[in-house]
Design an enzyme around this catalytic site. Structure first.
Site, PDB file in Angstrom:
ATOM      1  N   HIS A 143       1.874  -1.681  -4.362  1.00 25.10           N
ATOM      2  CA  HIS A 143       2.708  -2.882  -4.522  1.00 25.10           C
ATOM      3  C   HIS A 143       4.046  -2.584  -5.205  1.00 25.10           C
ATOM      4  CE1 HIS A 143      -0.402  -5.515  -3.113  1.00 25.10           C
ATOM      5  NE2 HIS A 143      -1.213  -5.291  -4.115  1.00 25.10           N
ATOM      6  N   ASP A 180      -6.209  -1.030   1.743  1.00 22.48           N
ATOM      7  CA  ASP A 180      -6.371  -1.963   0.623  1.00 22.48           C
ATOM      8  C   ASP A 180      -6.288  -3.383   1.203  1.00 22.48           C
ATOM      9  OD1 ASP A 180      -5.851  -1.998  -2.698  1.00 22.48           O
ATOM     10  OD2 ASP A 180      -5.202  -3.801  -1.632  1.00 22.48           O
ATOM     11  N   HIS A 182      -5.016  -5.966   0.121  1.00 21.96           N
ATOM     12  CA  HIS A 182      -3.727  -6.618  -0.108  1.00 21.96           C
ATOM     13  C   HIS A 182      -2.620  -5.870   0.631  1.00 21.96           C
ATOM     14  CE1 HIS A 182      -6.322  -7.366  -3.735  1.00 21.96           C
ATOM     15  NE2 HIS A 182      -6.116  -8.584  -3.268  1.00 21.96           N
ATOM     16  N   ASP A 268     -10.981  -2.975  -2.085  1.00 20.81           N
ATOM     17  CA  ASP A 268     -11.123  -4.379  -2.461  1.00 20.81           C
ATOM     18  C   ASP A 268     -11.312  -5.319  -1.266  1.00 20.81           C
ATOM     19  OD1 ASP A 268      -8.541  -3.783  -1.731  1.00 20.81           O
ATOM     20  OD2 ASP A 268      -7.634  -4.381  -3.630  1.00 20.81           O
TER      21      ASP A 268
HETATM   22 ZN    ZN Z   1      -5.580  -4.486  -3.475  1.00 16.63          ZN
END
Ligand code: ZN
Length: 377
Positions: A143, A180, A182, A268
């Site tokens: 991120h 991931d 996200h 995740d």
């Molecule tokens: Zn994540």
């Protein structure tokens, strides 16, 4: 040469986000937690390492540590202003220089150790010290942009490792596959205008960054066409992920022809992660790992590096990670995922799976319109 590497460092488990309730800063109406320190505790990662040791698998792995990360290594990716501010804030006791990316005193040095694990892994894969491997980085990296940390990510570990490898090994074409749950917004932003790095993010639609889908964001300038986002509906399970990899990720890798594949391996998307709503289990991570290994064998002499990102299900993440390490190394242990059958029984039903496949087919047609028009898969 045939060994699989596992790169860890105890110091990364000492990174602290301070007191949070899940990811919420304490204050206003957020009650301080009792005996819990938020989602990004060291426990999920440390228990992953501990299981690898307890099962005996570590005896069959090359257990590596971090490379030293210099300021020059950081400046290939991050702005000088951000590196200076991060170091100064860390020295002064910690803080948060972006969005949901808190750190404590010494956070800068710990983040450098984390980035150094990714650097060491990629360097060793390229030099042939290990055949493939996994860097258990903490904090995560995907991120973080060149100058803004976000979502527990303080340095862009994968980008730092890739650019270091370019400087040392003259590498040109690198593919990043981010599973991931996200969106890998930091990695995307760093390579957005570059044709030498294909970035692919498979993520939960609109989860994080909040509201982001990304399907239309395909890169810009020289990088046009070299960024692929695959937003999957919340509630996607094993079938949707395997199908998306077959229909979109693999064809994109084949078209690109990388010299190295790096996986941003957040764990995740598991069925019990507190920060997302997907339904994966350890067999999914085994199968996705196999898929990436086969692609790397076919395209780039097996050069495959998995770099840890998020994953917050402390009790379950170790079983997903352990299965990945068994798959990478080809070594089987006695470890059994105690809830695998439970999560397999919870997968979406036939009608929902058919709908998820239809959406993935529609996306695949957009990414390879010519191939789709010819009736190819
Ligand atoms: Zn994540």
């Amino acid at each position: 040469m045939s060994e699989t590497g596992f790169y860890t460092d105890e110091r990364t488990f000492w990174h602290s986000t301070g007191v949070q309730a899940l990811f919420l800063p304490i204050g206003d109406w957020v009650q301080p937690p009792t005996g819990s320190y938020g989602a990004d505790t060291p426990d999920s990662k440390r228990r992953f390492l501990n299981l690898v040791q307890a099962s005996g698998l570590s005896r069959d792995l090359y257990m590596g540590g971090p490379a030293e990360v210099t300021r020059d290594d950081l400046l290939r990716v991050h702005t000088a202003d951000y590196v200076t501010r991060f170091k100064a804030t860390s020295d002064a006791g910690g803080g948060d220089l972006g969005t949901l990316a808190p750190f404590s005193k010494g956070g800068f040095e710990i983040a450098c150790v984390g980035a150094g694990l990714a650097m060491a892994l990629v360097d060793d894969v390229l030099s042939g010290t290990v055949a493939n491997g996994y860097a258990l980085c903490r904090p995560g990296g995907h991120h973080c942009t060149a100058d803004v940390p976000m979502g527990f990510c303080l340095l862009a570990n994968v980008a730092i490792a890739i650019e270091a490898a370019r400087a040392r090994h003259g590498l040109s074409r690198v593919a990043v596959v981010d599973w991931d749950v996200h969106h890998g917004n930091g990695t995307q932003s760093i390579f957005y205008e570059r044709a030498d790095t294909l970035t692919i993010s498979v993520h939960q639609d609109r989860c994080f960054p909040p509201g982001y889908n990304g399907l239309e964001d395909r890169g810009a300038g020289a990088g046009a066409g070299y960024n692929i986002n695959i937003p999957l509906l919340a509630g996607s399970g094993h079938d949707a992920y395997v199908y998306a990899f077959d229909k979109i990720v693999l064809p994109a890798l084949e078209r690109f022809g990388p010299e190295l594949i790096v996986v941003s391996s957040g764990l995740d998307a598991s069925a019990v992660d507190p920060l997302a709503r997907m339904l994966l289990h350890s067999d999914t991570y085994r199968d996705l790992t196999k898929t990436m290994m086969a692609a790397a064998d076919r395209l780039c002499a097996g050069r495959l590096a998995l770099v840890h990102e998020g994953g917050y299900a402390e009790a379950y993440l170790p079983f997903c990670g352990h299965r990945i390490m068994e798959t990478l190394s080809g070594v089987t242990t006695e470890v059994v995922d105690p809830v695998l059958d439970f999560f397999k029984a919870q997968q979406p039903g036939e009608r929902l799976v058919a709908f998820q496949r239809q959406l993935i087919d529609e996306m695949a047609a957009q990414f390879a319109p010519a191939a789709a028009a010819r009736g190819e898969r």
